[in-house]
Design a protein around this motif. Structure first.
Motif, PDB file in Angstrom:
ATOM      1  N   ASP A 102       3.720   0.648  -6.704  1.00  0.00           N
ATOM      2  CA  ASP A 102       4.087   2.055  -6.530  1.00  0.00           C
ATOM      3  C   ASP A 102       3.113   2.767  -5.606  1.00  0.00           C
ATOM      4  O   ASP A 102       3.526   3.541  -4.723  1.00  0.00           O
ATOM      5  N   GLU A 103       1.805   2.522  -5.815  1.00  0.00           N
ATOM      6  CA  GLU A 103       0.807   3.188  -4.974  1.00  0.00           C
ATOM      7  C   GLU A 103       0.931   2.753  -3.511  1.00  0.00           C
ATOM      8  O   GLU A 103       0.881   3.579  -2.598  1.00  0.00           O
ATOM      9  N   THR A 104       1.108   1.437  -3.301  1.00  0.00           N
ATOM     10  CA  THR A 104       1.217   0.945  -1.927  1.00  0.00           C
ATOM     11  C   THR A 104       2.480   1.465  -1.249  1.00  0.00           C
ATOM     12  O   THR A 104       2.451   1.887  -0.080  1.00  0.00           O
ATOM     13  N   GLY A 105       3.608   1.418  -1.968  1.00  0.00           N
ATOM     14  CA  GLY A 105       4.848   1.948  -1.390  1.00  0.00           C
ATOM     15  C   GLY A 105       4.735   3.414  -1.042  1.00  0.00           C
ATOM     16  O   GLY A 105       5.210   3.863   0.010  1.00  0.00           O
ATOM     17  N   CYS A 106       4.095   4.186  -1.923  1.00  0.00           N
ATOM     18  CA  CYS A 106       3.929   5.620  -1.654  1.00  0.00           C
ATOM     19  C   CYS A 106       3.051   5.853  -0.426  1.00  0.00           C
ATOM     20  O   CYS A 106       3.351   6.711   0.412  1.00  0.00           O
ATOM     21  N   LEU A 107       1.966   5.086  -0.296  1.00  0.00           N
ATOM     22  CA  LEU A 107       1.082   5.243   0.861  1.00  0.00           C
ATOM     23  C   LEU A 107       1.805   4.890   2.154  1.00  0.00           C
ATOM     24  O   LEU A 107       1.627   5.571   3.189  1.00  0.00           O
ATOM     25  N   LEU A 134       5.046   5.113   2.722  1.00  0.00           N
ATOM     26  CA  LEU A 134       5.993   6.192   3.020  1.00  0.00           C
ATOM     27  C   LEU A 134       5.276   7.415   3.575  1.00  0.00           C
ATOM     28  O   LEU A 134       5.751   8.066   4.523  1.00  0.00           O
ATOM     29  N   LEU A 135       4.127   7.763   2.985  1.00  0.00           N
ATOM     30  CA  LEU A 135       3.372   8.917   3.492  1.00  0.00           C
ATOM     31  C   LEU A 135       2.887   8.656   4.912  1.00  0.00           C
ATOM     32  O   LEU A 135       2.895   9.576   5.759  1.00  0.00           O
ATOM     33  N   ALA A 188       7.839  -0.226   2.871  1.00  0.00           N
ATOM     34  CA  ALA A 188       7.594   0.630   1.707  1.00  0.00           C
ATOM     35  C   ALA A 188       8.712   0.488   0.681  1.00  0.00           C
ATOM     36  O   ALA A 188       8.461   0.379  -0.525  1.00  0.00           O
ATOM     37  N   TRP A 196       8.361  -1.151  -3.073  1.00  0.00           N
ATOM     38  CA  TRP A 196       8.762  -0.363  -4.242  1.00  0.00           C
ATOM     39  C   TRP A 196       9.795  -1.110  -5.084  1.00  0.00           C
ATOM     40  O   TRP A 196       9.704  -1.120  -6.317  1.00  0.00           O
TER      41      TRP A 196
END
Length: 292
Positions: free
Chosen positions: A204-209, A211-212, A239, A243
């Motif tokens: 989740d953290e990697t996918g969010c980073l 995407l950001l 991403a 996720w």
């Protein structure tokens, strides 16, 4: 630990009886022990909810943060030393209240029949009887932290198994009164859960980073007018893939968690029926602590 298991070893049974005489509790009586643990757990939780505990925390926070509010008001500059003295006084009073509450809680945890029960558990473990699971509150531990706690189970030197009587003097075996409940075997899913319980959690953290980073690159390209920033859109597919992989892993771990919890409950039932069950692994202990 059930009374049947304690009574299965003569030496443990005698030790539990002697300790019970000192504290006025029959530690081989399952009903009495269950009532004792329930009553003492409620009493300990009540100690933690006493006004002295939360009031001390509020007063301590007020004393610590009061000096940081002085620059916000110039009118308080003339009373600087008085306010600093008040902050120091609040800090001391708050710390004293917290220490008082902590001391009362420790006294309730370490004294009385609970201390005797921990002695019985320590003696049972020294005689080779495994302790499948020790509730964190019984040792004064929290679920979020490990460590020994404020009142750990006493550790005694291991005791050698009792010598068997010679064959010629061995009486005919009497009808067994011990429960014949079998310890449930550990399923493969439970073993796999123990191996993977601490793994993962980064999807989740990697996918969010990612995407950001993609959104930031597009925003920069649209604002500055540099087309290179649109290359950040290439981060969006990875991403989404990361996720989705995290979602699949989460569902798989949830299924394994349910299997592990079912196995732990079966062990508890077998232990309550008098079977000697193995000690739980750290992963299974953490799982059981989270469901209590």
């Amino acid at each position: 630990m059930s009374g049947t298991v304690l009574r299965s070893d003569t030496r443990v049974r005698e030790a539990a009886r002697d300790i019970g005489i000192r504290y006025g509790v029959d530690y081989t009586d399952d009903a009495a022990v269950t009532a004792l643990l329930s009553e003492r757990r409620e009493a300990l939780e009540a100690e933690q909810r006493r006004p002295a505990a939360w009031l001390g925390l509020l007063v301590l926070m007020a004393g610590l943060f009061l000096p940081f509010g002085l620059p916000l008001s110039r009118a308080l500059d003339a009373h600087l030393f008085a306010l600093l003295g008040a902050a120091a006084g609040l800090t001391v009073v708050g710390a004293a209240l917290l220490v008082h509450a902590r001391t009362r809680w420790k006294r309730a945890l370490r004294g009385g029949p609970l201390a005797g029960y921990r002695e019985v558990l320590g003696i049972a473990r020294a005689h080779g009887i495994p302790l499948a699971h020790i509730p964190p509150w019984l040792e004064g531990r929290t679920r979020s932290r490990g460590g020994k706690g404020a009142a750990p189970i006493p550790t005694y030197p291991p005791v050698e198994p009792a010598p068997e009587a010679p064959a010629e003097t061995t009486p005919a075996p009497a009808p067994s009164t011990t429960s014949s409940v079998q310890v449930p075997p550990k399923p493969w899913a439970v073993s796999y859960y123990e191996q993977t319980a601490d793994a993962g959690g980064w999807h989740d953290e990697t996918g969010c980073l990612l995407l950001l980073a993609g959104a930031g690159g597009v925003t920069w390209a649209a604002t500055v007018g540099t087309g290179v920033g649109y290359a950040a859109l290439l981060l969006v597919p990875p991403a989404v893939w990361v996720w989705l992989a995290g979602r699949r892993q989460g569902r798989a771990k949830e299924e394994l968690r349910e299997e592990a919890l079912k196995y732990v409950k079966e062990l508890e039932a077998a232990q309550a029926a008098g079977a000697r069950v193995p000690e739980l692994s750290p992963q299974l202990r953490a799982l059981l602590d989270g469901h209590q």
